[in-house]
Scaffold this motif. Structure first.
Motif, PDB file in Angstrom:
ATOM      1  N   LEU A  41      14.489  -7.845  -6.415  1.00  0.00           N
ATOM      2  CA  LEU A  41      13.474  -7.291  -7.306  1.00  0.00           C
ATOM      3  C   LEU A  41      12.074  -7.504  -6.750  1.00  0.00           C
ATOM      4  N   VAL A  42      11.836  -8.663  -6.141  1.00  0.00           N
ATOM      5  CA  VAL A  42      10.527  -8.921  -5.530  1.00  0.00           C
ATOM      6  C   VAL A  42      10.274  -7.944  -4.388  1.00  0.00           C
ATOM      7  N   ALA A  43      11.294  -7.722  -3.556  1.00  0.00           N
ATOM      8  CA  ALA A  43      11.154  -6.776  -2.447  1.00  0.00           C
ATOM      9  C   ALA A  43      10.827  -5.381  -2.961  1.00  0.00           C
ATOM     10  N   MET A  44      11.447  -4.979  -4.072  1.00  0.00           N
ATOM     11  CA  MET A  44      11.170  -3.664  -4.645  1.00  0.00           C
ATOM     12  C   MET A  44       9.740  -3.579  -5.144  1.00  0.00           C
ATOM     13  N   LYS A  45       9.211  -4.667  -5.695  1.00  0.00           N
ATOM     14  CA  LYS A  45       7.828  -4.663  -6.154  1.00  0.00           C
ATOM     15  C   LYS A  45       6.863  -4.447  -4.982  1.00  0.00           C
ATOM     16  N   PHE A  47       7.584  -2.964  -2.203  1.00  0.00           N
ATOM     17  CA  PHE A  47       7.797  -1.590  -1.749  1.00  0.00           C
ATOM     18  C   PHE A  47       6.946  -0.630  -2.577  1.00  0.00           C
ATOM     19  N   LEU A  48       6.765  -0.934  -3.856  1.00  0.00           N
ATOM     20  CA  LEU A  48       5.960  -0.107  -4.754  1.00  0.00           C
ATOM     21  C   LEU A  48       4.499  -0.559  -4.798  1.00  0.00           C
ATOM     22  N   ALA A  49       4.099  -1.409  -3.838  1.00  0.00           N
ATOM     23  CA  ALA A  49       2.717  -1.902  -3.743  1.00  0.00           C
ATOM     24  C   ALA A  49       2.328  -2.690  -4.985  1.00  0.00           C
ATOM     25  N   GLU A  50       3.220  -3.578  -5.444  1.00  0.00           N
ATOM     26  CA  GLU A  50       2.929  -4.464  -6.570  1.00  0.00           C
ATOM     27  C   GLU A  50       3.043  -5.909  -6.073  1.00  0.00           C
ATOM     28  N   ASN A  51       2.059  -6.290  -5.265  1.00  0.00           N
ATOM     29  CA  ASN A  51       2.051  -7.623  -4.665  1.00  0.00           C
ATOM     30  C   ASN A  51       1.925  -8.681  -5.749  1.00  0.00           C
ATOM     31  N   GLU A  52       2.949  -9.521  -5.899  1.00  0.00           N
ATOM     32  CA  GLU A  52       2.935 -10.512  -6.976  1.00  0.00           C
ATOM     33  C   GLU A  52       1.890 -11.592  -6.745  1.00  0.00           C
ATOM     34  N   ALA A  53       1.598 -11.922  -5.498  1.00  0.00           N
ATOM     35  CA  ALA A  53       0.590 -12.944  -5.213  1.00  0.00           C
ATOM     36  C   ALA A  53      -0.798 -12.477  -5.654  1.00  0.00           C
ATOM     37  N   VAL A  54      -1.128 -11.220  -5.406  1.00  0.00           N
ATOM     38  CA  VAL A  54      -2.416 -10.679  -5.819  1.00  0.00           C
ATOM     39  C   VAL A  54      -2.451 -10.472  -7.330  1.00  0.00           C
ATOM     40  N   SER A  55      -1.327 -10.108  -7.917  1.00  0.00           N
ATOM     41  CA  SER A  55      -1.286  -9.882  -9.365  1.00  0.00           C
ATOM     42  C   SER A  55      -1.601 -11.154 -10.145  1.00  0.00           C
ATOM     43  N   LEU A 150      17.813  -1.256   2.762  1.00  0.00           N
ATOM     44  CA  LEU A 150      16.778  -1.975   3.499  1.00  0.00           C
ATOM     45  C   LEU A 150      15.903  -2.805   2.562  1.00  0.00           C
ATOM     46  N   ILE A 151      15.686  -2.307   1.352  1.00  0.00           N
ATOM     47  CA  ILE A 151      14.855  -3.035   0.386  1.00  0.00           C
ATOM     48  C   ILE A 151      15.611  -4.222  -0.198  1.00  0.00           C
ATOM     49  N   HIS A 152      16.817  -3.972  -0.695  1.00  0.00           N
ATOM     50  CA  HIS A 152      17.558  -5.004  -1.420  1.00  0.00           C
ATOM     51  C   HIS A 152      18.455  -5.855  -0.516  1.00  0.00           C
ATOM     52  N   GLY A 153      18.776  -5.352   0.646  1.00  0.00           N
ATOM     53  CA  GLY A 153      19.735  -6.034   1.513  1.00  0.00           C
ATOM     54  C   GLY A 153      21.078  -5.347   1.505  1.00  0.00           C
ATOM     55  N   ALA A 154      21.410  -4.659   0.402  1.00  0.00           N
ATOM     56  CA  ALA A 154      22.671  -3.927   0.300  1.00  0.00           C
ATOM     57  C   ALA A 154      22.521  -2.852  -0.765  1.00  0.00           C
ATOM     58  N   CYS A 155      23.214  -1.752  -0.562  1.00  0.00           N
ATOM     59  CA  CYS A 155      23.311  -0.699  -1.565  1.00  0.00           C
ATOM     60  C   CYS A 155      24.729  -0.137  -1.464  1.00  0.00           C
ATOM     61  N   TRP A 156      25.209   0.441  -2.543  1.00  0.00           N
ATOM     62  CA  TRP A 156      26.597   0.879  -2.607  1.00  0.00           C
ATOM     63  C   TRP A 156      26.690   2.378  -2.809  1.00  0.00           C
ATOM     64  N   GLY A 157      27.662   2.967  -2.142  1.00  0.00           N
ATOM     65  CA  GLY A 157      27.946   4.378  -2.325  1.00  0.00           C
ATOM     66  C   GLY A 157      29.246   4.546  -3.097  1.00  0.00           C
ATOM     67  N   ASP A 172      16.481  -2.718 -11.668  1.00  0.00           N
ATOM     68  CA  ASP A 172      15.361  -3.383 -12.331  1.00  0.00           C
ATOM     69  C   ASP A 172      15.881  -4.696 -12.895  1.00  0.00           C
ATOM     70  N   HIS A 173      15.071  -5.388 -13.693  1.00  0.00           N
ATOM     71  CA  HIS A 173      15.488  -6.708 -14.166  1.00  0.00           C
ATOM     72  C   HIS A 173      16.609  -6.633 -15.196  1.00  0.00           C
ATOM     73  N   LEU A 174      16.974  -5.416 -15.642  1.00  0.00           N
ATOM     74  CA  LEU A 174      18.055  -5.249 -16.608  1.00  0.00           C
ATOM     75  C   LEU A 174      19.278  -4.556 -16.025  1.00  0.00           C
ATOM     76  N   SER A 175      19.172  -4.049 -14.821  1.00  0.00           N
ATOM     77  CA  SER A 175      20.240  -3.203 -14.277  1.00  0.00           C
ATOM     78  C   SER A 175      20.519  -3.552 -12.822  1.00  0.00           C
ATOM     79  N   GLY A 176      21.792  -3.464 -12.445  1.00  0.00           N
ATOM     80  CA  GLY A 176      22.181  -3.740 -11.069  1.00  0.00           C
ATOM     81  C   GLY A 176      23.677  -3.623 -10.873  1.00  0.00           C
ATOM     82  N   PHE A 177      24.136  -4.164  -9.758  1.00  0.00           N
ATOM     83  CA  PHE A 177      25.551  -4.068  -9.403  1.00  0.00           C
ATOM     84  C   PHE A 177      25.943  -5.291  -8.585  1.00  0.00           C
ATOM     85  N   VAL A 178      27.141  -5.817  -8.841  1.00  0.00           N
ATOM     86  CA  VAL A 178      27.664  -6.941  -8.075  1.00  0.00           C
ATOM     87  C   VAL A 178      29.152  -6.710  -7.837  1.00  0.00           C
TER      88      VAL A 178
END
Length: 504
Positions: A41-45, A47-55, A150-157, A172-178
């Motif tokens: 989730l941090v990597a996605m932020k 990627f969307l130019a939402e730097n948590e350190a600056v925020s 590349l963003i998350h480390g893994a994605c599934w097809g 997002d913080h409510l949705s994903g896959f494992v």
């Protein structure tokens, strides 16, 4: 995105049927609390130019405050007194966000996948026919899966009968896959996809097993129940006047969920070496903006203007609005004066730091820095040297994409190793055309056309046909030779003339 091992396929197989909804709920909760999910989730932020350190960046400012207090005089009367003071408060300063990670991911993904995947012939089956079996828009879906990997480390097809769908590891913080893996082989044997459209909306869980898929839904107490019973992955139906009937079902030879990893380590490309430098870059740029705000325009130094400490504090509080500073006395006892001043913001050290950080980010990411090839002689040799690291990095990424496509083809019943990718190339086109002209005598026309960067591959056949037609018709582009054909009658006339000349 390391392999999730808190729950495994063997654990799932040993779970009684009536306890599986509760276990699913626990799997989702544990995965959402894991480091892998948080890092994704941090990597996605970023990627969307939402730097948590600056925020989180705050500035401390002194603010004047006034407090009214009631006091009782010795005579018994109540009076109100006002007391002033200073207190530190946090305010938001300038926040400059960079898009380094977006550029790094896009560059790597599109360098390898922008031209799609090429599949060779398998026996009597042409490669383009095989490609069509992967569904419409396959190349686009593959790019989407690659970007998220590349963003998350893994994605599934998810191979859904006749097309490929993207299943993100952390949407997002409510949705994903494992995935639950086999303890012996580490192969994924069960997939758990979960999502909520909002925190106050119910949780849905889609359970992928080798013999079918089941959908669960949470009730108002948060307990899961079967929303849609398990069904096979392939359901064949027949529709007539009586309605639609199921005429057959089937499943695949393996779980129809295929992982695409960003690298052999199965980790996001947004590692600590990149994050730390991006944070520093954005903080320096943000602080520089704050300094510019404080030094904007002209401020006035007012000498020999009397006033209390509270008055001065109030003036300091308003300095950014009125651009003035009060000096109670300049020590010389002269009259009141007002002098304009400006502040010069030091920038050379910051500029040097930003340039060093920018170069270091691209080097650590093994990405191509366009500034390295935008000056001087842009020869193909210089361009190739600048893209060497990017090519080396894409070699590792290509291993993962190759394995993904091969596994998908195996799932649909095709076994092949003839899978290739045409990388996006940056070339000096004028230099390439000049090279083609130099070696034109050693190559045929079709090869020359294929090497020409100005000509698209689908245009070559049409160009060859038009060229052949022009030569056949003797167009102005290919004029006929000076040799003229002579008819039999003209030959006889010439012979008779020669005979008459001899008689004379």
């Amino acid at each position: 995105m390391n392999v999730y091992t808190t729950h495994t396929y063997q654990d799932w197989e040993q779970t009684p049927e009536h306890k599986r909804p509760e276990t699913l709920k626990k799997i989702v909760a544990v995965y959402k609390a894991s480091t892998d999910f948080r890092v994704a989730l941090v990597a996605m932020k970023y990627f969307l130019a939402e730097n948590e350190a600056v925020s989180r960046k705050k500035l401390l400012r002194s603010r004047k405050f006034t407090v009214s207090q009631k006091e009782t005089t010795p005579s018994g009367n109540e009076i109100t007194r006002e007391k002033t003071g200073l207190r530190n408060v946090e305010i938001e300063g300038n926040r400059a966000y960079s898009r380094f990670f977006y550029r790094i991911v896009t560059q790597e993904n599109q360098h390898l996948l922008s031209n799609g995947v090429t599949i060779g012939d398998v026996g009597d089956i042409p490669g383009d026919v095989i490609k069509k079996r992967l569904g419409p828009g396959f190349d686009t879906t593959l790019q989407q899966i690659g970007e998220k990997a590349l963003i998350h480390g893994a994605c599934w097809g998810y191979w859904n009968y006749d097309h490929l769908e993207t299943v993100e590891a952390a949407k997002d913080h409510l949705s994903g896959f494992v995935a639950l893996v086999d303890e012996e082989t580490s192969a994924p044997r069960v997939g758990v996809q979960f999502w909520q459209i909002a925190a106050n909306r119910p949780l849905y869980v889609r359970l992928f097993e080798e013999d079918g898929v089941t959908v669960y839904r949470a009730d108002k107490n948060g307990n899961l129940f079967v929303h849609r019973p398990k069904r096979p992955y392939i359901v064949r139906t027949s529709t007539d006047a009586a309605g639609t009937q199921v005429i057959g079902t089937a499943n695949y030879s393996a779980l129809p969920l295929i992982p695409l990893y960003a690298n052999p380590e199965k980790r996001t490309e947004f590692d600590n070496s990149i994050k730390s430098k991006v944070d520093m870059y954005d903080r320096i740029l943000s602080d520089f903006g704050d300094n510019l705000d404080r030094a904007n325009d002209v401020y006035w130094v007012l000498n020999n203007f009397g006033g209390s400490t509270a008055d001065i504090c109030e003036m300091i509080e308003q300095i950014e609005k009125i651009r003035a500073v009060v000096n109670i006395s300049d020590g010389v006892g002269g009259g009141s004066t007002a002098q304009p001043h400006t502040i010069e913001v030091p920038y050379m050290a910051r500029q040097t730091a930003l340039e060093l950080l920018e170069k270091a980010i691209y080097e650590d990411a093994m990405a191509m820095h366009l500034k390295e090839i935008t000056g001087g002689s842009l020869t193909n040799v210089a361009i190739k040297a600048a893209t060497t690291n990017l090519d080396l990095k894409c070699d590792r990424y290509e291993w993962q994409v190759y394995t993904f496509v091969q596994s998908l083809l195996r799932l649909v019943g095709i076994e092949t190793e003839v899978i290739s990718f045409v990388r996006k190339a940056l070339v000096n086109q004028s230099e390439t055309v000049a090279d083609i002209a130099t070696m034109r005598e050693d190559i045929d026309q079709e090869t020359a056309l294929r090497l020409n960067p100005y000509i698209m591959p689908d245009e070559i056949e049409d160009i060859l046909e038009r060229t052949a037609a022009e030569r056949y018709t003797g167009s102005a582009r290919y004029p006929p030779t000076d040799t003229e054909e002579v008819t039999d009658d003209e030959q006889d006339d010439e012979s008779s003339g020669d005979d008459r000349a001899e008689d004379a």
